[in-house]
Design an enzyme around this catalytic site. Structure first.
Site, PDB file in Angstrom:
ATOM      1  N   CYS A 192     -28.597  15.811 -33.820  1.00  0.00           N
ATOM      2  CA  CYS A 192     -28.895  16.882 -34.771  1.00  0.00           C
ATOM      3  C   CYS A 192     -29.684  16.336 -35.954  1.00  0.00           C
ATOM      4  CB  CYS A 192     -27.593  17.534 -35.243  1.00  0.00           C
ATOM      5  SG  CYS A 192     -27.874  18.872 -36.402  1.00  0.00           S
ATOM      6  N   CYS A 245     -28.827  17.925 -39.242  1.00  0.00           N
ATOM      7  CA  CYS A 245     -27.572  17.475 -39.867  1.00  0.00           C
ATOM      8  C   CYS A 245     -27.717  16.082 -40.471  1.00  0.00           C
ATOM      9  CB  CYS A 245     -26.436  17.380 -38.844  1.00  0.00           C
ATOM     10  SG  CYS A 245     -26.401  18.637 -37.605  1.00  0.00           S
ATOM     11  N   ASP A 246     -28.400  15.190 -39.767  1.00  0.00           N
ATOM     12  CA  ASP A 246     -28.325  13.772 -40.109  1.00  0.00           C
ATOM     13  C   ASP A 246     -29.616  13.176 -40.672  1.00  0.00           C
ATOM     14  OD1 ASP A 246     -25.741  13.799 -39.131  1.00  0.00           O
ATOM     15  OD2 ASP A 246     -26.372  13.296 -37.090  1.00  0.00           O
TER      16      ASP A 246
END
Ligand code: NAP
Length: 315
Positions: A136, A139-140
């Site tokens: 992701c 997300c990261d």
């Protein structure tokens, strides 16, 4: 004694179904699993800023949004069981839903088990997972380990296009690795990738393994046309190769489509078994948004309540 309704899944779909069924006095029991779908709360738990969920003009963090969903379903009396469901029996009613510690009978079932990002299953993947490998980018991608580095994204669909474009905010350079010579992504997303000077596309290429001791230091690539192997130094590897719906529990008991998603009757949440309803990403490969998952959770609760009422009438 049978429950009126059991809900499996604790993302936006599951909790919305819980809020609606709880307010309809159906006293729902909701299983918050963790090993299949990741952690309770679903995919939003690994999402940072959610900027497109209506009602939050400044945006909201994914885990904060999910905690609010959860608190709202508990407030109306939803019983939460923090366990994975291991088996369901849907051939006769009441249905049976089993976990390690519970064996429930239920008059109806709402499935909201979501979908899981696919992995490449590389030899060194488990060792370096979260040490430079992620499924992701959104997300990261902003994490310090990726900033200013050369990064690799694998895939050729809209997710790969979106994620590689997103990563250019932080990365020195992004390589998009695709196994064919043509992207699957929509035309507008392709244009964004192909016109971005920070993105280089490596066509007809697959990742054979990821390299590094403590952190990702590179990827080993194979050209599928020539079989030539080479190493590309990079500081991060992001998968964007699609999703697997979490439907293993229901194989052979409910109708699934060719990609493994639960089939629902068009415009409703009814599955192939009366009294079993599906909502969220487990039955949606098209929209996959928190808001559409929540909307379909509401539909499932209303379909379920109506169906239970009709059964009462028949008895
Ligand atoms: P997808 O469309 O299924 O694309 C997956 C990509 O990964 C494909 O290019 C596929 O290659 C590649 N792939 C799959 N398995 C692989 C493997 N083992 N090794 C190497 N490559 C592999 O998945 P997605 O991009 O996540 O999109 C899913 C749905 O969500 C689509 O309907 C998409 O339009 C939608 N979506 C929309 C947006 C947006 O509009 N903003 C953003 C994200 C997703 P092949 O092409 O060779 O099959």
């Amino acid at each position: 004694m049978s429950e009126q309704v059991v809900i499996i899944g604790s993302g936006p779909a599951g909790h919305t179904a819980a809020i609606y069924t709880a307010r309809a006095n159906l006293q729902p029991v909701l299983f918050e699993g963790f090993s299949v779908g990741g952690i309770p709360g679903g995919q939003l738990m690994t999402t940072t800023d959610v900027e497109n969920y209506p009602g939050f003009p400044q945006g909201v963090q994914g885990p904060v949004l999910m905690e609010a969903f959860r608190a709202q379903s508990v407030r109306f009396g939803t019983r939460l069981l923090n366990e994975d469901v291991t088996h369901v029996e849907l051939a006769s009613r009441p249905f049976q839903v089993a976990s390690a510690q519970h064996q429930l009978k239920t008059n109806s079932l709402i499935i909201a088990t979501g979908a899981t990002a696919k992995r490449l299953e590389l030899p060194s993947e488990n060792r370096l997972w979260n040490r430079g490998i992620s499924a992701c980018a959104v997300c990261d991608g902003a994490l310090p380990i990726f900033r200013g580095k050369e990064l690799v994204v694998v895939g050729g669909g809209d997710s790969a296009a979106e994620e590689s474009t997103y990563l250019t905010k932080f990365a020195a350079k992004v390589y998009l690795i695709h196994r064919r010579d043509q992207l699957r992504a929509s035309r507008i997303m392709q244009q964004r990738v192909l016109h971005n000077p920070k993105i280089g596309v490596l066509w007809n290429t697959v990742v054979e393994d990821v390299v590094g001791e403590e952190l990702v230091r590179g990827v080993r690539l194979r050209d599928v046309k020539t079989n030539q192997i080479r190493e590309l130094p990079c500081g991060g590897l992001f998968y964007a190769i699609g999703f697997t719906p979490n439907t293993a529990l229901f194989k052979g008991q409910l109708e699934l489509d060719a990609a493994g998603y639960l089939v629902t009757q068009p415009g409703s949440t009814h599955t192939s078994v009366p009294g079993v309803f599906a909502c969220g990403d487990v039955q949606d490969k098209r929209y996959r948004q928190a808001i559409t998952a929540a909307g379909s959770g509401c539909m499932a609760a209303m379909d379920c309540e109506r169906w239970l009422t009709e059964q009462d009438r028949v008895v």
